[in-house]
Every structure is written in C-alpha cells, then in structure tokens.
Design a protein around this motif. Structure first.
Motif, PDB file in Angstrom:
ATOM      1  N   GLU A  17      64.293  67.543  31.493  1.00  0.00           N
ATOM      2  CA  GLU A  17      65.015  66.443  30.844  1.00  0.00           C
ATOM      3  C   GLU A  17      66.404  66.898  30.381  1.00  0.00           C
ATOM      4  O   GLU A  17      67.382  66.176  30.551  1.00  0.00           O
ATOM      5  CB  GLU A  17      64.236  65.887  29.637  1.00  0.00           C
ATOM      6  CG  GLU A  17      62.920  65.238  29.990  1.00  0.00           C
ATOM      7  CD  GLU A  17      61.772  66.249  30.170  1.00  0.00           C
ATOM      8  OE1 GLU A  17      61.920  67.456  29.847  1.00  0.00           O
ATOM      9  OE2 GLU A  17      60.719  65.817  30.669  1.00  0.00           O
ATOM     10  N   ARG A  18      66.480  68.084  29.792  1.00  0.00           N
ATOM     11  CA  ARG A  18      67.778  68.602  29.313  1.00  0.00           C
ATOM     12  C   ARG A  18      68.702  68.927  30.473  1.00  0.00           C
ATOM     13  O   ARG A  18      69.906  68.678  30.397  1.00  0.00           O
ATOM     14  CB  ARG A  18      67.575  69.841  28.439  1.00  0.00           C
ATOM     15  CG  ARG A  18      67.039  69.478  27.063  1.00  0.00           C
ATOM     16  CD  ARG A  18      67.107  70.629  26.082  1.00  0.00           C
ATOM     17  NE  ARG A  18      68.447  71.150  25.931  1.00  0.00           N
ATOM     18  CZ  ARG A  18      68.732  72.445  25.782  1.00  0.00           C
ATOM     19  NH1 ARG A  18      67.776  73.346  25.754  1.00  0.00           N
ATOM     20  NH2 ARG A  18      69.977  72.847  25.650  1.00  0.00           N
ATOM     21  N   GLY A  45      65.452  60.993  37.138  1.00  0.00           N
ATOM     22  CA  GLY A  45      65.263  61.449  35.763  1.00  0.00           C
ATOM     23  C   GLY A  45      65.082  62.949  35.697  1.00  0.00           C
ATOM     24  O   GLY A  45      65.903  63.708  36.213  1.00  0.00           O
ATOM     25  N   ALA A  46      63.993  63.391  35.088  1.00  0.00           N
ATOM     26  CA  ALA A  46      63.735  64.821  34.896  1.00  0.00           C
ATOM     27  C   ALA A  46      63.406  65.538  36.204  1.00  0.00           C
ATOM     28  O   ALA A  46      63.254  66.759  36.215  1.00  0.00           O
ATOM     29  CB  ALA A  46      62.599  65.020  33.907  1.00  0.00           C
ATOM     30  N   LEU A  63      70.168  67.164  43.756  1.00  0.00           N
ATOM     31  CA  LEU A  63      69.721  68.189  42.817  1.00  0.00           C
ATOM     32  C   LEU A  63      68.278  67.833  42.502  1.00  0.00           C
ATOM     33  O   LEU A  63      67.993  66.766  41.955  1.00  0.00           O
ATOM     34  CB  LEU A  63      70.550  68.182  41.529  1.00  0.00           C
ATOM     35  CG  LEU A  63      71.996  68.611  41.663  1.00  0.00           C
ATOM     36  CD1 LEU A  63      72.692  68.527  40.310  1.00  0.00           C
ATOM     37  CD2 LEU A  63      72.109  70.002  42.220  1.00  0.00           C
ATOM     38  N   TRP A  64      67.366  68.696  42.891  1.00  0.00           N
ATOM     39  CA  TRP A  64      65.937  68.499  42.655  1.00  0.00           C
ATOM     40  C   TRP A  64      65.516  69.510  41.605  1.00  0.00           C
ATOM     41  O   TRP A  64      65.799  70.710  41.736  1.00  0.00           O
ATOM     42  CB  TRP A  64      65.151  68.684  43.944  1.00  0.00           C
ATOM     43  CG  TRP A  64      63.671  68.807  43.756  1.00  0.00           C
ATOM     44  CD1 TRP A  64      62.867  68.051  42.946  1.00  0.00           C
ATOM     45  CD2 TRP A  64      62.801  69.759  44.380  1.00  0.00           C
ATOM     46  NE1 TRP A  64      61.562  68.467  43.039  1.00  0.00           N
ATOM     47  CE2 TRP A  64      61.498  69.521  43.920  1.00  0.00           C
ATOM     48  CE3 TRP A  64      63.008  70.788  45.292  1.00  0.00           C
ATOM     49  CZ2 TRP A  64      60.408  70.273  44.322  1.00  0.00           C
ATOM     50  CZ3 TRP A  64      61.922  71.539  45.701  1.00  0.00           C
ATOM     51  CH2 TRP A  64      60.637  71.270  45.222  1.00  0.00           C
ATOM     52  N   ASP A  70      58.914  78.562  32.167  1.00  0.00           N
ATOM     53  CA  ASP A  70      59.405  77.932  30.945  1.00  0.00           C
ATOM     54  C   ASP A  70      60.725  77.193  31.174  1.00  0.00           C
ATOM     55  O   ASP A  70      61.563  77.094  30.294  1.00  0.00           O
ATOM     56  CB  ASP A  70      59.549  78.967  29.823  1.00  0.00           C
ATOM     57  CG  ASP A  70      60.357  80.189  30.249  1.00  0.00           C
ATOM     58  OD1 ASP A  70      60.911  80.187  31.365  1.00  0.00           O
ATOM     59  OD2 ASP A  70      60.422  81.152  29.473  1.00  0.00           O
ATOM     60  N   GLY A  71      60.891  76.646  32.370  1.00  0.00           N
ATOM     61  CA  GLY A  71      62.109  75.916  32.700  1.00  0.00           C
ATOM     62  C   GLY A  71      61.966  75.177  34.007  1.00  0.00           C
ATOM     63  O   GLY A  71      60.885  74.667  34.318  1.00  0.00           O
ATOM     64  N   VAL A  72      63.058  75.132  34.770  1.00  0.00           N
ATOM     65  CA  VAL A  72      63.057  74.468  36.074  1.00  0.00           C
ATOM     66  C   VAL A  72      63.851  75.288  37.073  1.00  0.00           C
ATOM     67  O   VAL A  72      64.748  76.043  36.705  1.00  0.00           O
ATOM     68  CB  VAL A  72      63.655  73.038  36.014  1.00  0.00           C
ATOM     69  CG1 VAL A  72      62.810  72.112  35.173  1.00  0.00           C
ATOM     70  CG2 VAL A  72      65.093  73.060  35.531  1.00  0.00           C
TER      71      VAL A  72
END
Length: 130
Positions: A17-18, A45-46, A63-64, A70-72
């Motif tokens: 989300e961030r 969205g996220a 951008l996927w 602890d992230g993406v």
C-alpha cells in the motif's frame, strides 16, 4: 520499428500500500520518464499499476508489487516499440536505467532511517502490538 523489452525487480521493505501510494502521482511519473505520456489502463492498488505508453516509445509499462518477506518486490516491465534514432541497444539501456532509478528512489524514501538487516518499522510495530 524495433522492440524494447525491459524487465527488472527490486525488493522494498515496505507494505504494498505504501509503495503504491509512493508511485501514484503523475507528477512523479513525469520526473522519472520525462519523454513519456502515461495513461493508466489498470490501477491495481497495492498490487501495482499498468499504463499505456506514448512519446519516446509506444507500448505498455507495468509496476507489479509482489508481497515478499517484510515488504514487496517491485517488478518493472516495459514492452514498447521505438522508432527514433540512437539504436535499440542504447534505448534499451536508457529505459532500464530509468526504471532502476525509479525503484531505488522508492527504496530510499520508504526505507529511510532503516539500517540494513533491521526489521522495518511496519513489521516491528505490528509485532509489539502498537
């Protein structure tokens, strides 16, 4: 016309989300890709965003955001045709460098103040019940 195919990935220790909020602004897109006109084709969205691309190249970009640890992982894809001068290899390099600069900027911003190996603040605060 010649095809340009760019695929890259960078881990960012921040929630999807961030990360999605950090790249949601069209003003930022213009700074990262000043010669491209981007039109959103799918706002996930996220999970990321997909664009139609016009300008210096014509095609699609995405951008996927893939949840990991602890992230993406930010996956950057550009599939486009290039009709300008300067050669496909140079254009491919330019687009790859622009994508990497974008993901590293997001990483610096969203991981600011975090030392390598340190638990990200969003994980530390959720594990302490805050």
């Amino acid at each position: 016309m010649s095809s340009i195919q760019v695929a890259d990935q960078t881990f960012v220790a921040a929630p999807g989300e961030r990360v999605a909020q950090a790249f949601a602004s069209p003003e930022r897109w213009r700074r990262w890709w000043p010669d491209l006109n981007l039109t959103i084709t799918e706002d996930r969205g996220a999970k990321g965003i997909r664009w139609a691309v016009r300008g210096g190249v014509v095609g699609t970009m995405e951008l996927w955001l893939e949840p990991a640890l602890d992230g993406v992982i930010v996956h950057y894809f550009l599939h486009a045709e290039f009709a300008g001068s300067g050669g496909v290899a140079a254009q491919q390099h330019t687009r790859r460098v622009a994508g990497r600069a974008m993901t590293f900027q997001l990483k610096r911003e969203l991981e600011a103040g975090r030392s390598a190996g340190e638990v990200p603040s969003h994980v530390a605060s959720s594990s302490t019940g805050e």
